[in-house]
Design an enzyme around this catalytic site. Structure first.
Site, short mmCIF file in Angstrom:
data_model
loop_
_atom_site.label_atom_id
_atom_site.label_comp_id
_atom_site.label_asym_id
_atom_site.label_seq_id
_atom_site.Cartn_x
_atom_site.Cartn_y
_atom_site.Cartn_z
N CYS A 219 0.82 -1.22 0.00
CA CYS A 219 0.00 0.00 0.00
C CYS A 219 0.85 1.27 0.00
O CYS A 219 0.34 2.36 -0.26
CB CYS A 219 -0.94 0.00 1.19
SG CYS A 219 -2.06 -1.39 1.15
N HIS B 110 -3.05 7.19 3.40
CA HIS B 110 -3.57 5.95 2.80
C HIS B 110 -4.99 5.67 3.29
O HIS B 110 -5.26 5.67 4.50
CB HIS B 110 -2.64 4.78 3.14
CG HIS B 110 -3.17 3.46 2.71
ND1 HIS B 110 -3.75 3.25 1.47
CD2 HIS B 110 -3.23 2.25 3.35
CE1 HIS B 110 -4.13 1.99 1.36
NE2 HIS B 110 -3.83 1.37 2.49
N ASN C 103 -10.55 0.41 0.34
CA ASN C 103 -9.09 0.43 0.34
C ASN C 103 -8.58 -0.06 -1.02
O ASN C 103 -8.76 -1.23 -1.36
CB ASN C 103 -8.60 -0.47 1.48
CG ASN C 103 -7.08 -0.53 1.56
OD1 ASN C 103 -6.37 -0.13 0.66
ND2 ASN C 103 -6.58 -1.07 2.67
N1 COA Z 1 -19.29 -8.12 8.98
C1 COA Z 1 -19.77 -8.53 10.18
N2 COA Z 1 -18.98 -8.97 11.17
C2 COA Z 1 -17.66 -8.99 10.95
C3 COA Z 1 -17.10 -8.59 9.73
C4 COA Z 1 -17.97 -8.15 8.72
N3 COA Z 1 -17.53 -7.74 7.52
N4 COA Z 1 -15.75 -8.71 9.81
C5 COA Z 1 -15.48 -9.18 11.02
N5 COA Z 1 -16.62 -9.37 11.71
C6 COA Z 1 -16.77 -9.87 13.07
C7 COA Z 1 -15.66 -10.81 13.45
O1 COA Z 1 -15.97 -12.14 13.10
C8 COA Z 1 -15.56 -10.60 14.94
O2 COA Z 1 -16.57 -11.33 15.54
P1 COA Z 1 -16.37 -11.97 17.02
O3 COA Z 1 -16.13 -10.80 17.94
O4 COA Z 1 -17.65 -12.67 17.27
O5 COA Z 1 -15.18 -12.85 16.91
C9 COA Z 1 -15.89 -9.14 15.09
O6 COA Z 1 -16.66 -8.76 13.93
C10 COA Z 1 -14.67 -8.26 15.12
O7 COA Z 1 -15.18 -7.03 15.39
P2 COA Z 1 -14.24 -5.89 15.91
O8 COA Z 1 -13.18 -6.49 16.76
O9 COA Z 1 -15.10 -4.85 16.53
O10 COA Z 1 -13.62 -5.39 14.58
P3 COA Z 1 -12.57 -4.26 14.50
O11 COA Z 1 -13.08 -3.06 15.21
O12 COA Z 1 -11.22 -4.77 14.85
O13 COA Z 1 -12.61 -3.94 12.95
C11 COA Z 1 -11.39 -4.15 10.92
C12 COA Z 1 -12.14 -4.89 12.03
C13 COA Z 1 -10.86 -5.19 9.94
C14 COA Z 1 -12.37 -3.23 10.20
C15 COA Z 1 -10.24 -3.31 11.54
O14 COA Z 1 -9.48 -4.12 12.40
C16 COA Z 1 -9.34 -2.72 10.49
O15 COA Z 1 -9.76 -1.88 9.71
N6 COA Z 1 -8.06 -3.08 10.48
C17 COA Z 1 -7.12 -2.58 9.48
C18 COA Z 1 -7.25 -3.38 8.22
C19 COA Z 1 -6.49 -2.74 7.07
O16 COA Z 1 -6.47 -1.56 6.96
N7 COA Z 1 -5.90 -3.57 6.20
C20 COA Z 1 -5.20 -3.13 5.04
C21 COA Z 1 -3.96 -2.38 5.41
S1 COA Z 1 -3.18 -1.68 4.03
#
Ligand code: COA
Length: 319
Positions: free
Chosen positions: A108, A244, A274
């Protein structure tokens, strides 16, 4: 270094969160508050080569330069159908440029890596004008069985023409391979007669979302502070922070860490998702087309991604 032209090309197909909820166990109510993403553009019958070439032609035309005035083409791309030739070969043909070209994979952060390389060419006297294209089709390698990754990404190509200026492009690049497991994707290559069975492993994209989030909100403010200091500036001297577009909450956390107003951090994540290294040039192009840049504006860029790599840069708007 200054930006003198920008361009973009997005696939025509818009995928809403509700459309995703028809094929995955997810919802608009989950996606929007956690990511800020409402829609993304996804490749259907276009090719990434077509999008890259369209963005490149637009940036070249916007710069007012002739194809023969471009000294290098650099394309940032994580993956596409062609292992060879490089995407930049298609771009050279489409734009009518005659200069050397190559592709890089800086995940990225690739657009900022390309700026750093372009600046090195400029400082060594090998280039005056460089065409940089960042083109990504992340939806083709994210894991569509997994709601954690597939809702986050979109496709697209962004481009910029950069020109040598009195002031260089200040950059800070970092790499920390201890965190390489944050995002991985393994695809098999051709099997040779000599290869041992079981070597051709395919592993779809694995992303440790929370680890990436933590790394991003820590490294980006650090890199921005470092690059601003390197340029002998203060955060208030920067007109726009172009970060980004991975998650709106990440952008907000970076801004809050630096204690700066929201209008300095434009975003496009709500309608692009993204798009990996394409996200910053797409953002720059959109802000440019809104008429928000003035000649001489100071732009601070920051990106992070698989590797784990980070990059930040300071350059000026030159139109
Ligand atoms: N829809 C519904 N539920 C989802 C889901 C979706 N698309 N994706 C994950 N979940 C669930 C998971 O299974 C988990 O459930 P559990 O608690 O029962 O195990 C829960 O939601 C996780 O939620 P939460 O911990 O509140 O998520 P988060 O706040 O950590 O957000 C991301 C998840 C991925 C959005 C966040 O961590 C993120 O943006 N990270 C950076 C990713 C990124 O930028 N990657 C590319 C880098 S270049």
């Amino acid at each position: 270094m200054k930006i003198i032209g920008t361009g973009r090309a997005l696939p025509k197909h818009t995928v809403t969160n509700d459309m995703l909820s028809e094929i995955l166990d997810t919802s608009d109510e989950w996606i929007v508050p956690r990511t800020g993403i409402h829609t993304r553009q996804v490749i259907t019958d276009e090719t990434l080569q077509e999008l890259s070439c369209a963005a490149a032609c637009q940036a070249l035309s916007d710069s007012g330069l002739k194809p023969e005035e471009i000294d290098f083409i650099i394309c940032s791309n994580v993956a596409n159908n062609y292992i060879t030739p490089a995407m930049s070969a298609f771009i050279q043909e489409a734009t009518g440029c005659t200069c050397p070209f190559f592709d890089i994979n800086g995940a990225c952060a690739g657009f900022i890596d390309a700026l750093d390389i372009a600046d090195a060419f400029m400082q060594s006297g090998r280039a005056q004008n460089v065409l940089i294209v960042a083109a990504e089709e992340v939806t083709k390698f994210c894991n569509w069985e997994q709601r954690e990754t597939s809702v986050l990404f979109g496709d697209g190509a962004g481009a910029a023409v950069v020109q040598k200026d009195d002031v260089p492009c200040y950059t800070v690049l970092t790499g920390d391979s201890h965190h390489k497991g944050c995002i991985t994707y393994l695809r098999p290559m051709e099997k040779t007669p000599y290869e041992k069975d079981g070597m051709a492993i395919h592993q779809p994209m694995i992303m440790k979302g929370r680890d990436v989030f933590r790394m991003a909100v820590t490294t980006s403010p650090r890199d921005l502070r470092n690059v601003i200091a390197k340029a002998g500036m203060k955060p208030e001297d920067v007109t726009f922070f172009l970060v980004h577009q991975a998650n709106k909450r990440i952008v907000d956390a970076i801004r809050e860490n630096l204690n700066l107003p929201e209008e300095k951090f434009p975003t496009i994540i709500d309608h692009t998702g993204n798009t990996s290294s394409a996200s910053i040039p797409l953002l720059i192009d959109e802000v440019a087309r809104q008429g928000r840049f003035k000649k001489g504006d100071v732009l601070a860029l920051s990106a992070f991604g698989a590797g784990f790599v980070t990059a930040a840069a300071i350059l000026t708007w030159g139109k």
